[in-house]
Every structure is written in structure tokens, then in C-alpha cells.
Design a protein around this motif. Structure first.
Motif, mmCIF file in Angstrom:
data_model
loop_
_atom_site.group_PDB
_atom_site.id
_atom_site.type_symbol
_atom_site.label_atom_id
_atom_site.label_comp_id
_atom_site.label_asym_id
_atom_site.label_seq_id
_atom_site.Cartn_x
_atom_site.Cartn_y
_atom_site.Cartn_z
ATOM 1 N N MET A 1 0.848 -1.174 0.000
ATOM 2 C CA MET A 1 0.000 0.000 0.000
ATOM 3 C C MET A 1 0.897 1.242 0.000
ATOM 4 O O MET A 1 1.757 1.381 0.851
ATOM 5 C CB MET A 1 -0.895 -0.030 1.244
ATOM 6 N N GLN A 2 0.694 2.112 -0.967
ATOM 7 C CA GLN A 2 1.444 3.363 -1.070
ATOM 8 C C GLN A 2 0.667 4.477 -0.381
ATOM 9 O O GLN A 2 -0.492 4.738 -0.723
ATOM 10 C CB GLN A 2 1.662 3.730 -2.545
ATOM 11 N N ILE A 3 1.284 5.128 0.593
ATOM 12 C CA ILE A 3 0.634 6.211 1.341
ATOM 13 C C ILE A 3 1.538 7.429 1.311
ATOM 14 O O ILE A 3 2.723 7.344 1.638
ATOM 15 C CB ILE A 3 0.374 5.796 2.804
ATOM 16 N N SER A 4 0.961 8.555 0.909
ATOM 17 C CA SER A 4 1.696 9.823 0.945
ATOM 18 C C SER A 4 0.769 10.920 1.445
ATOM 19 O O SER A 4 -0.449 10.747 1.504
ATOM 20 C CB SER A 4 2.257 10.159 -0.432
ATOM 21 N N PHE A 5 1.376 12.043 1.798
ATOM 22 C CA PHE A 5 0.620 13.170 2.328
ATOM 23 C C PHE A 5 0.979 14.432 1.547
ATOM 24 O O PHE A 5 2.109 14.914 1.653
ATOM 25 C CB PHE A 5 0.930 13.367 3.812
ATOM 26 N N PRO A 6 0.036 14.948 0.753
ATOM 27 C CA PRO A 6 0.301 16.201 0.037
ATOM 28 C C PRO A 6 0.575 17.325 1.040
ATOM 29 O O PRO A 6 -0.045 17.361 2.102
ATOM 30 C CB PRO A 6 -0.990 16.469 -0.732
ATOM 31 N N GLN A 7 1.481 18.183 0.716
ATOM 32 C CA GLN A 7 1.824 19.275 1.626
ATOM 33 C C GLN A 7 0.857 20.445 1.455
ATOM 34 O O GLN A 7 1.246 21.546 1.083
ATOM 35 C CB GLN A 7 3.282 19.697 1.428
ATOM 36 N N GLU A 8 -0.404 20.170 1.745
ATOM 37 C CA GLU A 8 -1.459 21.181 1.718
ATOM 38 C C GLU A 8 -1.709 21.635 3.150
ATOM 39 O O GLU A 8 -1.521 20.859 4.093
ATOM 40 C CB GLU A 8 -2.747 20.581 1.149
ATOM 41 N N PRO A 9 -2.160 22.866 3.324
ATOM 42 C CA PRO A 9 -2.470 23.315 4.683
ATOM 43 C C PRO A 9 -3.614 22.492 5.280
ATOM 44 O O PRO A 9 -4.540 22.093 4.561
ATOM 45 C CB PRO A 9 -2.911 24.773 4.504
ATOM 46 N N ALA A 10 -3.533 22.238 6.581
ATOM 47 C CA ALA A 10 -4.626 21.558 7.272
ATOM 48 C C ALA A 10 -5.833 22.502 7.313
ATOM 49 O O ALA A 10 -5.675 23.720 7.388
ATOM 50 C CB ALA A 10 -4.202 21.185 8.680
ATOM 51 N N GLU A 11 -7.025 21.918 7.255
ATOM 52 C CA GLU A 11 -8.255 22.707 7.273
ATOM 53 C C GLU A 11 -8.934 22.575 8.625
ATOM 54 O O GLU A 11 -9.181 21.471 9.103
ATOM 55 C CB GLU A 11 -9.207 22.235 6.183
ATOM 56 N N TYR A 12 -9.262 23.711 9.206
ATOM 57 C CA TYR A 12 -9.932 23.758 10.509
ATOM 58 C C TYR A 12 -11.431 23.548 10.334
ATOM 59 O O TYR A 12 -12.051 24.172 9.491
ATOM 60 C CB TYR A 12 -9.667 25.110 11.163
ATOM 61 N N CYS A 13 -12.010 22.673 11.132
ATOM 62 C CA CYS A 13 -13.459 22.471 11.151
ATOM 63 C C CYS A 13 -13.934 22.771 12.568
ATOM 64 O O CYS A 13 -13.803 21.925 13.472
ATOM 65 C CB CYS A 13 -13.814 21.044 10.745
ATOM 66 N N GLY A 14 -14.443 23.981 12.765
ATOM 67 C CA GLY A 14 -14.875 24.423 14.080
ATOM 68 C C GLY A 14 -16.034 23.623 14.639
ATOM 69 O O GLY A 14 -16.136 23.429 15.854
ATOM 70 N N ARG A 15 -16.911 23.142 13.777
ATOM 71 C CA ARG A 15 -18.065 22.377 14.242
ATOM 72 C C ARG A 15 -17.620 21.098 14.938
ATOM 73 O O ARG A 15 -18.155 20.709 15.966
ATOM 74 C CB ARG A 15 -18.978 22.049 13.070
ATOM 75 N N ASP A 16 -16.621 20.426 14.369
ATOM 76 C CA ASP A 16 -16.146 19.157 14.921
ATOM 77 C C ASP A 16 -14.879 19.300 15.770
ATOM 78 O O ASP A 16 -14.417 18.317 16.354
ATOM 79 C CB ASP A 16 -15.864 18.171 13.787
ATOM 80 N N LEU A 17 -14.320 20.491 15.828
ATOM 81 C CA LEU A 17 -13.062 20.771 16.520
ATOM 82 C C LEU A 17 -11.957 19.806 16.092
ATOM 83 O O LEU A 17 -11.339 19.111 16.897
ATOM 84 C CB LEU A 17 -13.247 20.744 18.033
ATOM 85 N N VAL A 18 -11.715 19.787 14.787
ATOM 86 C CA VAL A 18 -10.649 18.975 14.216
ATOM 87 C C VAL A 18 -9.895 19.779 13.167
ATOM 88 O O VAL A 18 -10.404 20.772 12.645
ATOM 89 C CB VAL A 18 -11.177 17.667 13.562
ATOM 90 N N LEU A 19 -8.701 19.319 12.869
ATOM 91 C CA LEU A 19 -7.965 19.786 11.700
ATOM 92 C C LEU A 19 -7.932 18.624 10.730
ATOM 93 O O LEU A 19 -7.534 17.512 11.095
ATOM 94 C CB LEU A 19 -6.536 20.191 12.057
ATOM 95 N N ALA A 20 -8.355 18.869 9.510
ATOM 96 C CA ALA A 20 -8.384 17.831 8.476
ATOM 97 C C ALA A 20 -7.200 18.011 7.542
ATOM 98 O O ALA A 20 -6.797 19.136 7.239
ATOM 99 C CB ALA A 20 -9.691 17.913 7.695
#
Length: 94
Positions: A1-20
Motif C-alpha cells: 500500500m502506497q501512502i503519501s501526504f500532500p503538503q497542503e495546509p490543514a483545514e480547521y473544522c470548528g463544528r467538529d473541533l478537528v484539523l483535516a
């Protein structure tokens, strides 16, 4: 399984209090997120404010992505939500 992470800014979701943030698993985009609580408890976020959460995420991005990679390796191409409890047992490496 190939897994990578694009270097995009994390997105804040205030409703769920998470960073996506995205992962690419075998050429498919998969949603990953980390809770504000995990960022406070384990990565030094000063508060629940978006700026504090993003700053903590950016400082510890590699470690957070490493944890997401481990979970993705276990569950496959499914969304990942990293909770504070996960990091209590996750083996942190420098």
C-alpha cells in the motif's frame, strides 16, 4: 500500500473541533483528521483557537502523519480520525 501526504495546509473544522488533512492511498485521496483535544494534550496547542491548533499541527506534522500512516496501514482506504486516546498508546519516535 502506497501512502503519501500532500503538503497542503490543514483545514480547521470548528463544528467538529478537528484539523483535516489529506492522504493519498494507492492514488486515492483519503480524509484524515486530528482532534483539537489531541493537539492540546499531545502536541502543545495553547488553546482551541484555530491559530493555536494549526501552529501545533505544523510543528508536529511529520509525527501526526506518521500516526495516520500507521492507522491507514491497518484499516486501508478509510477516513482516519486521530483522537487524544490514540496518542496515549502510539509509540512516538523522534
Amino acid at each position: 500500500m502506497q501512502i503519501s501526504f500532500p503538503q497542503e495546509p490543514a483545514e480547521y473544522c470548528g463544528r467538529d473541533l478537528v484539523l483535516a488533512f489529506p492522504a493519498i492511498v494507492d492514488d486515492e485521496r483519503v480524509q484524515c483528521a486530528i482532534t483539537a483535544e489531541a493537539l492540546e494534550d499531545h502536541f502543545g496547542a495553547a488553546s482551541l483557537r484555530e491559530q493555536d491548533l494549526v501552529s501545533a499541527f505544523d510543528r508536529h506534522r511529520r509525527e501526526i502523519e506518521r500516526a495516520a500512516r500507521e492507522l491507514l496501514g491497518e484499516i486501508g482506504k478509510k477516513p482516519v480520525l486521530l483522537h487524544s486516546g490514540y496518542f496515549r498508546f502510539y509509540k512516538r519516535s523522534a
